[in-house]
Design a protein around this motif. Structure first.
Motif, PDB file in Angstrom:
ATOM      1  N   PRO A   1       0.822  -1.212   0.000  1.00  0.00           N
ATOM      2  CA  PRO A   1       0.000   0.000   0.000  1.00  0.00           C
ATOM      3  C   PRO A   1       0.857   1.263   0.000  1.00  0.00           C
ATOM      4  O   PRO A   1       1.965   1.282   0.527  1.00  0.00           O
TER       5      PRO A   1
ATOM      6  N   TRP B   1      -0.594   6.952   1.555  1.00  0.00           N
ATOM      7  CA  TRP B   1      -1.885   7.606   1.692  1.00  0.00           C
ATOM      8  C   TRP B   1      -3.044   6.609   1.622  1.00  0.00           C
ATOM      9  O   TRP B   1      -4.185   6.962   1.865  1.00  0.00           O
ATOM     10  N   GLU B   2      -2.769   5.340   1.324  1.00  0.00           N
ATOM     11  CA  GLU B   2      -3.818   4.336   1.254  1.00  0.00           C
ATOM     12  C   GLU B   2      -3.974   3.654   2.614  1.00  0.00           C
ATOM     13  O   GLU B   2      -3.032   3.552   3.389  1.00  0.00           O
ATOM     14  N   ASP B   3      -5.175   3.155   2.865  1.00  0.00           N
ATOM     15  CA  ASP B   3      -5.426   2.396   4.079  1.00  0.00           C
ATOM     16  C   ASP B   3      -4.879   0.985   3.865  1.00  0.00           C
ATOM     17  O   ASP B   3      -5.310   0.271   2.961  1.00  0.00           O
ATOM     18  N   SER B   4      -3.924   0.592   4.680  1.00  0.00           N
ATOM     19  CA  SER B   4      -3.231  -0.672   4.433  1.00  0.00           C
ATOM     20  C   SER B   4      -4.151  -1.883   4.625  1.00  0.00           C
ATOM     21  O   SER B   4      -4.074  -2.842   3.871  1.00  0.00           O
ATOM     22  N   LYS B   5      -5.018  -1.862   5.625  1.00  0.00           N
ATOM     23  CA  LYS B   5      -5.908  -3.006   5.862  1.00  0.00           C
ATOM     24  C   LYS B   5      -6.857  -3.199   4.682  1.00  0.00           C
ATOM     25  O   LYS B   5      -7.062  -4.298   4.196  1.00  0.00           O
ATOM     26  N   GLU B   6      -7.431  -2.109   4.232  1.00  0.00           N
ATOM     27  CA  GLU B   6      -8.363  -2.178   3.115  1.00  0.00           C
ATOM     28  C   GLU B   6      -7.655  -2.667   1.851  1.00  0.00           C
ATOM     29  O   GLU B   6      -8.169  -3.509   1.122  1.00  0.00           O
ATOM     30  N   TYR B   7      -6.450  -2.179   1.625  1.00  0.00           N
ATOM     31  CA  TYR B   7      -5.709  -2.568   0.433  1.00  0.00           C
ATOM     32  C   TYR B   7      -5.310  -4.042   0.487  1.00  0.00           C
ATOM     33  O   TYR B   7      -5.377  -4.747  -0.521  1.00  0.00           O
TER      34      TYR B   7
END
Length: 106
Positions: A85, A88-94
């Motif tokens: 990820p 700036w991205e949400d790591s869990k969601e990615y």
């Protein structure tokens, strides 16, 4: 008394000699302080003899051919490159998206 006044007015003795003493004395002083620093680092680096023996055995036991055989056993044809990820991205969601994508492909 005349010679004492002459020595007191002499700029070399008044300013030069203390400056030379400061530079030379500072050099020796810095050498002693830095030596203490390096001696302290040397003492901190020493390991327990039993632990040091284990570390040396592990370093010597790695053989290039054995490592090559381990790599030969792995299946690199089915390997997938997964991007991590972005900051700036949400790591869990990615991660969930990547797992879902991998499950669909399998």
């Amino acid at each position: 008394m005349f010679s004492l006044k002459a020595l007191h007015k002499n700029k070399t003795l008044k300013y030069g000699v203390p400056m030379i003493l400061l530079v030379v004395g500072g050099s020796f002083g810095l050498r002693e302080f830095t030596q203490i620093r390096y001696d302290d680092q040397r003492v901190k680096r020493k390991l327990d003899p039993s632990l040091e023996a284990k570390v040396n055995v592990q370093k010597q036991s790695v053989i290039l051919e054995e490592e090559y055989m381990k790599l030969e056993k792995t299946n690199l044809d089915e390997w997938k490159n997964i991007r991590g990820p972005r900051p700036w991205e949400d790591s869990k969601e990615y991660q969930e998206q990547q797992r879902a994508r991998l499950n669909k492909e399998d």
